[in-house]
Design an enzyme around this catalytic site. Structure first.
Site, PDB file in Angstrom:
ATOM      1  CE  LYS A  16      72.117  53.339 -52.822  1.00 39.14           C
ATOM      2  NZ  LYS A  16      71.191  54.175 -53.693  1.00 39.14           N
ATOM      3  CB  SER A  17      67.341  46.285 -48.344  1.00 34.86           C
ATOM      4  OG  SER A  17      68.502  46.860 -47.479  1.00 34.86           O
ATOM      5  CB  THR A  62      67.235  49.703 -41.524  1.00 34.33           C
ATOM      6  OG1 THR A  62      68.372  50.757 -41.560  1.00 34.33           O
ATOM      7  CG2 THR A  62      66.015  50.036 -42.345  1.00 34.33           C
ATOM      8  CE  LYS A  66      70.521  48.270 -38.645  1.00 35.15           C
ATOM      9  NZ  LYS A  66      71.911  48.579 -39.029  1.00 35.15           N
ATOM     10  NE  ARG A 152      78.997  64.551 -30.365  1.00 37.80           N
ATOM     11  CZ  ARG A 152      77.965  64.905 -31.071  1.00 37.80           C
ATOM     12  NH1 ARG A 152      78.043  65.934 -31.841  1.00 37.80           N
ATOM     13  NH2 ARG A 152      76.978  64.021 -30.924  1.00 37.80           N
ATOM     14  CB  THR A 153      80.045  61.307 -25.792  1.00 39.07           C
ATOM     15  OG1 THR A 153      79.220  62.300 -26.660  1.00 39.07           O
ATOM     16  CG2 THR A 153      79.339  61.428 -24.518  1.00 39.07           C
ATOM     17  CE1 TYR A 215      74.523  52.519 -47.108  1.00 39.31           C
ATOM     18  CE2 TYR A 215      73.577  53.370 -49.192  1.00 39.31           C
ATOM     19  CZ  TYR A 215      73.245  52.803 -47.872  1.00 39.31           C
ATOM     20  OH  TYR A 215      72.148  52.645 -47.746  1.00 39.31           O
ATOM     21  N   GLY A 235      80.838  52.951 -47.660  1.00 41.43           N
ATOM     22  CA  GLY A 235      80.162  51.642 -47.163  1.00 41.43           C
ATOM     23  C   GLY A 235      79.143  50.964 -47.961  1.00 41.43           C
TER      24      GLY A 235
END
Ligand code: NDP
Length: 267
Positions: A16-17, A62, A66, A152-153, A215, A235
């Site tokens: 959406k950027s 993204t 990153k 979880r970890t 989101y 988000g």
């Protein structure tokens, strides 16, 4: 002359950027273009060098690039160093500068858009991946009463917490029994697969904020939080706020985010 920017990812078609930056440019009268660019999984650096050669002024980065972006930069801001990842590149004549605006985007969404103070709040982060890593330092800067990371970890959560000397506690989801929070941030990727987290309802205090970084749709985390009486957010605001921060870095102008968030929600 129009200044060129882009977002680089793989996949990228869903991004959406371009919409967000087009809205910011229109609103602020800035003459820029902004495109979504797919880079091959082994072709991130080549894509960046190609953009620089074509005169681009900067780019967003993204998934999954990153960390590669972090390693590519000649100069890193303090918040990029803390995050260990870069989502915004600034191209100058001499170097590639990397910043990370994700944490600032999250804080601005919670504090300004939802009007919820992080100072003195008991805050829980679920997940210890890249998105979580980027928000610890900005949250700690707000001086919460308590900051816990559950994953979880367990050893990943412990490793993350150990970077912030006694300021962050780590546990498993199981370890959340008998704990409750004012702000709970889901930074796991479970929303992508509609997977419920094994977290007890008792972590949600009445009217606490349950924030999912994902989101676009209601996740099992959001549904559980809503049923437990929490205020629920996705988000999307973080996405727009991190973009606004990048736009500010590039253009020196801070766009208004509320109309853009409203526009995206309507769409
Ligand atoms: P990573 O792959 O780096 O981390 C994934 C995390 O989710 C890990 O902690 C992992 O746990 C956990 N996880 C994955 N599957 C499960 C499962 N079945 N049960 C429990 N935990 C699970 O992802 P990111 O950190 O990059 O992204 C996380 C989310 O944040 C994504 O949904 C992404 O879309 C969103 N995001 C949103 C942004 C915005 O602007 N709104 C910005 C950045 C990210 P383990 O360590 O045990 O594997």
């Amino acid at each position: 002359m129009t200044d060129k920017y882009a977002v680089i990812g793989n996949p990228i078609a869903h991004s959406k950027s371009p919409l967000i930056h087009a809205a910011f440019a229109k609103q602020t009268g800035q003459d820029i273009s902004y495109e979504a660019m797919l880079a091959p999984l082994d072709g991130f650096t080549a894509k960046v060098l190609e953009l620089i050669a074509q005169g681009y002024k900067g780019a967003n980065v993204t998934v999954p690039f990153k960390f590669e972006a972090y390693n590519l930069c000649d100069v890193l801001t303090e918040r990029a160093q803390h995050a260990g990842a870069v989502n915004t590149l600034i191209f100058t004549i001499n170097h590639i500068k990397g910043d990370n605006t994700d944490g600032a985007g999250l804080i601005r969404d919670i504090a300004s858009n939802f009007g919820i103070a992080l100072q003195d709040a008991r805050i829980l982060i679920l997940g210890a991946g890249g998105a979580a890593q980027g928000v610890f330092q900005p949250i700690l800067a707000q001086q919460p009463a308590r900051l816990v990371v559950a994953n979880r970890t367990l050893d990943k959560a412990q490793k993350m917490a150990s970077q912030f000397a006694n300021k962050v506690a780590a546990c498993t989801f199981e370890g959340l029994k008998n704990q409750s929070f004012d702000i709970i941030i889901n930074a796991t990727s479970t929303g992508l697969t509609d997977t419920a987290l094994p977290i007890p309802d008792t972590i949600f205090t009445k009217n606490c904020l349950a924030y999912d970084m994902m989101y676009g749709r209601e996740t099992p985390f959001m549904a559980q939080a809503r049923a437990a009486g929490a205020q629920v957010a996705d988000g999307l605001g973080m996405l727009v706020e991190q973009a606004a921060e990048a736009f500010y870095l590039w253009r020196g102008v801070r766009p208004q985010t509320a109309p853009v968030i409203a526009q995206l929600r309507k769409a």
